[in-house]
Write an enzyme that holds these catalytic residues in place. Structure first.
Site, short mmCIF file in Angstrom:
data_model
loop_
_atom_site.label_atom_id
_atom_site.label_comp_id
_atom_site.label_asym_id
_atom_site.label_seq_id
_atom_site.Cartn_x
_atom_site.Cartn_y
_atom_site.Cartn_z
N ASP A 1 31.35 -53.07 -97.80
CA ASP A 1 31.98 -54.24 -97.19
C ASP A 1 31.05 -54.93 -96.19
O ASP A 1 30.26 -54.28 -95.50
CB ASP A 1 33.27 -53.79 -96.47
N GLU B 1 29.27 -56.47 -101.12
CA GLU B 1 29.97 -57.71 -100.80
C GLU B 1 29.05 -58.49 -99.86
O GLU B 1 29.03 -58.25 -98.66
CB GLU B 1 31.33 -57.43 -100.13
#
Length: 682
Positions: A361, A414
């Site tokens: 993330d 990401e």
């Protein structure tokens, strides 16, 4: 290791279990043999409240200090062991700036003075010790007296289980499990390779579904094995991705504010129940990906923040150590022990939980020192640039560690910027990820499809632009949770037009996604066209499947997953330019896209035609790669999908007429707001 003393230190009160044992030992014991007498004498041996014991070798310490120990979970934390004939728990914690560290818990009535740990003599900052007669299920924390005299009570950074929030104590537990997924693990490389279909269903465990009779109660991991696994299998996804399930104190953070990096959230059950869920997916031939959050952590007083009274895990400089967007704290990526903590954590999930991949993330926030910061709020690196060199180094090392220890897994970034080489090998200068989310494609696609079809011809470049850079990385195409929250509306409600057009547009955008180069990710609820935004505090709106329009979306996604997995042209060359060609990408006036997808065998070639307007086209001429009969193998406008039913039911024989710079062409009917996929008939 120090020799055991036979008497309890009078300054350290013995735990209750030991006192009871001593009382029992005071009674005369009848024995039948001398050998048996010796055994019983050993059983009543007296122990100190905390015994000197260590699981660390000098080599371990050297690796830890240098940041190269990748299995710290085997050493740190709490481990039930047998020591000198007595079962108890070994505790170890890193707190280099503490004056005093002790284990507190129910077993000693949270007494800060009764069970002090011993600090190692090697300047490692590790405190450790063995406490007899406590084991699995025992709740505990570390009492830490900081160098400034501050009294802290901290949960164990390496605890394998925590109490269910809002309680914050750690729990002695283990991750031993007799796995029954041998076949999957043996064949996993084929399921996870970059030339295999990779279609991901993104799930937030707490809100995928809840018991209708108790809507405020979560399904636990084991219950989800009975419900979620067959659903994902039925829908045809190859992988499931869980939003963060590591322990987190604040449920509305969706798991992205992690406090217990080595513990599966107790909200949903025990570690072994999670293992059963992973195993159930593997038995169904579905891979499991976890969201992993090395970018930041919350400032809760019981967790990592100022762990020993100093900025131990986070960077002390607020320009590097505080995240202005999330009001959280950033790891000190330049500290060797912190690097080892993070990389060990990544390998922990791959090792102990048989996880098949990690989606990392907020990589962009790690890469840049000026991320979400104004001028003067950040400090340049040693070369005067804005790259976070320490974080870049960590990510490279993380990927090298993952792929060297578990070469049949995938790491996925990401990453929302144009940083070069995110999914390229470290030895070529890249970050080393297996794949990268194609955030630009996602934003451009949603913006284009949100536009009224009448005006799409003026935005044609938005829908074609992605193919300019589509093969610069190994891209994953995501329609993720971030796109259906915070007032953005659901995927369905982003679509313009009346009800029929909204559903047709949604079928069309999914058809475009599944035929565009790259792997796929779809957030839960999007697969059946939920009308409302995602709400983490309640179940998905499963009741809408009572209506044919929503069932049509669900059936479309099923069909697209099947098409994706059975047509090699859609996945064999998904990350290379040789797998795609434009047939007609310039028909802006009619908002029509025509392109080809190629596999290793020319017989597998496909032709995809997208009509982005509600205007049907009869007898449209399309150039094809080869002569022969072409058959429609998918049409998003079929009635079973709640379409109008405008299909090409018969095979279409090509004609020797030059069109779209090709020697052969065919005449096809193009449905309104529809996608068709054609393949040469055998």
């Amino acid at each position: 290791m120090a020799k055991l003393t036979k008497k309890t230190d009078p300054k350290t009160p013995a735990p209750k279990a030991v006192k009871e044992k001593k009382a029992a030992a005071s009674k005369p014991v009848k024995t039948e043999t001398t050998k048996k007498a010796k055994v019983e004498k050993q059983e009543v041996r007296q122990f100190n409240a905390v015994e000197v014991y260590s699981r660390f070798t000098d080599f371990d310490i050297g690796l830890f200090k240098s940041g190269k120990h990748y299995k710290l979970y085997e050493k740190f934390g709490s481990h039930v062991i047998e020591f000198n004939g007595v079962v108890g728990t070994y505790f170890s914690v890193w707190a280099p700036n503490a004056q005093h560290v002790a284990v507190i818990g129910n077993f000693n009535y949270w007494d800060r003075g009764s069970h002090p740990l011993f600090v190692r003599w090697d300047a490692s900052g590790i405190w450790e010790g063995f406490i007899p007669n406590i084991g699995d299920g025992e709740t505990y924390k570390y009492y830490i007296k900081s160098s400034t005299g501050e009294d802290l009570e901290k949960s164990d950074p390496f605890a394998l289980r925590w109490e269910e929030p809002p309680r914050t104590a750690s729990i002695v537990a283990d991750t031993y499990y007799e796995w029954k997924d041998t076949k999957w693990m043996k064949d996993r490389h084929a399921h996870n390779s970059l030339n295999s279909p990779y279609s991901v269903y993104e799930v937030h465990i707490g809100s995928w579904a809840r018991n209708p009779e108790s809507p405020d109660a979560f399904y636990n991991y084991e219950q989800l094995a009975d419900k979620l696994v067959p659903y994902v299998k039925e829908m045809g996804f190859t992988h499931v991705e869980f939003m963060p399930i590591a322990e987190h104190p604040y449920y509305p953070s969706w798991g992205y504010q992690v406090s217990g990096y080595y513990a599966a959230s107790s909200r949903y059950g025990s570690p072994k129940q999670l293992m059963k869920l992973v195993e159930a997916f593997h038995k169904a031939e579905i891979g499991v990906i976890l969201d992993w959050v090395p970018s930041h952590f919350p400032g809760d007083v019981h967790a990592l923040y100022k762990f020993d009274g100093t900025h131990l895990y986070e960077h002390a400089d607020a320009r590097k150590g505080f995240h202005p967007d999330w009001k959280s704290y950033i790891f000190n990526y330049g500290r060797n022990e912190v690097r080892a903590f993070l990389i060990s954590n990544a390998l922990f999930w791959l090792d102990r939980y048989h996880v098949d991949g990690l989606r990392v993330d907020a990589v962009a926030s790690m890469l840049y020192l000026d991320y979400s910061r104004k001028h003067g709020e950040w400090e340049p690196n040693i070369y005067g640039g804005n790259e976070n060199l320490e974080a870049i180094s960590l990510l490279k090392e993380f990927n090298e560690a993952c792929y060297s220890h578990f070469p049949d897994t995938q790491t996925i970034a990401e990453e929302s910027t144009a940083y070069t080489g995110v999914s390229r090998p470290v030895y070529t200068g890249g970050l080393g990820f297996g794949m990268k989310w194609m955030m630009g494609w996602m934003h451009d696609t949603i913006k284009y499809f949100s536009t009224d079809p009448l005006f799409r011809k003026y935005h044609h470049n938005q829908i074609t632009f992605s193919l300019i850079y589509a093969f610069t990385e190994n891209f994953m195409l995501p329609f993720s949770h971030d796109e259906v929250v915070y007032g953005k509306g659901s995927m369905l409600r982003k679509m313009p037009g009346d009800e029929w057009q909204q559903f047709a547009n949604l079928r069309l955008v999914y058809s475009y996604m599944f035929t565009h180069p790259g792997s796929k990710l779809l957030f839960m609820g999007c697969e059946f066209g939920q009308g409302s935004e995602w709400n983490y505090s309640q179940s998905l709106e499963w009741y809408v499947l009572e209506y044919p329009n929503h069932r049509g979306i669900q059936e479309t996604v099923k069909a697209l997953n099947k098409l994706y997995k059975t047509e090699p042209a859609l996945y064999e060359k998904s990350f290379e330019g040789a797998g795609f060609e434009w047939i007609d990408g310039g028909n802006a006036e009619n908002s029509i896209l025509i392109y080809g997808r190629k596999g290793h065998d020319p017989k597998d070639d496909l032709v995809i035609i997208l009509n982005m307007t509600p205007t049907p086209h009869h007898g449209s001429r399309v150039g094809v790669p080869a002569a022969g009969s072409w058959k429609e193998i998918f049409n998003s406008d079929e009635k079973q999908y709640w379409g109008s039913g405008m299909t090409n039911t018969k095979a279409i024989k090509s004609e020797k007429e030059y069109w779209h710079a090709r020697e052969n062409s065919i005449l096809v009917d193009l449905p309104p707001l529809g996608a068709i996929v054609l393949k040469r008939a055998k």
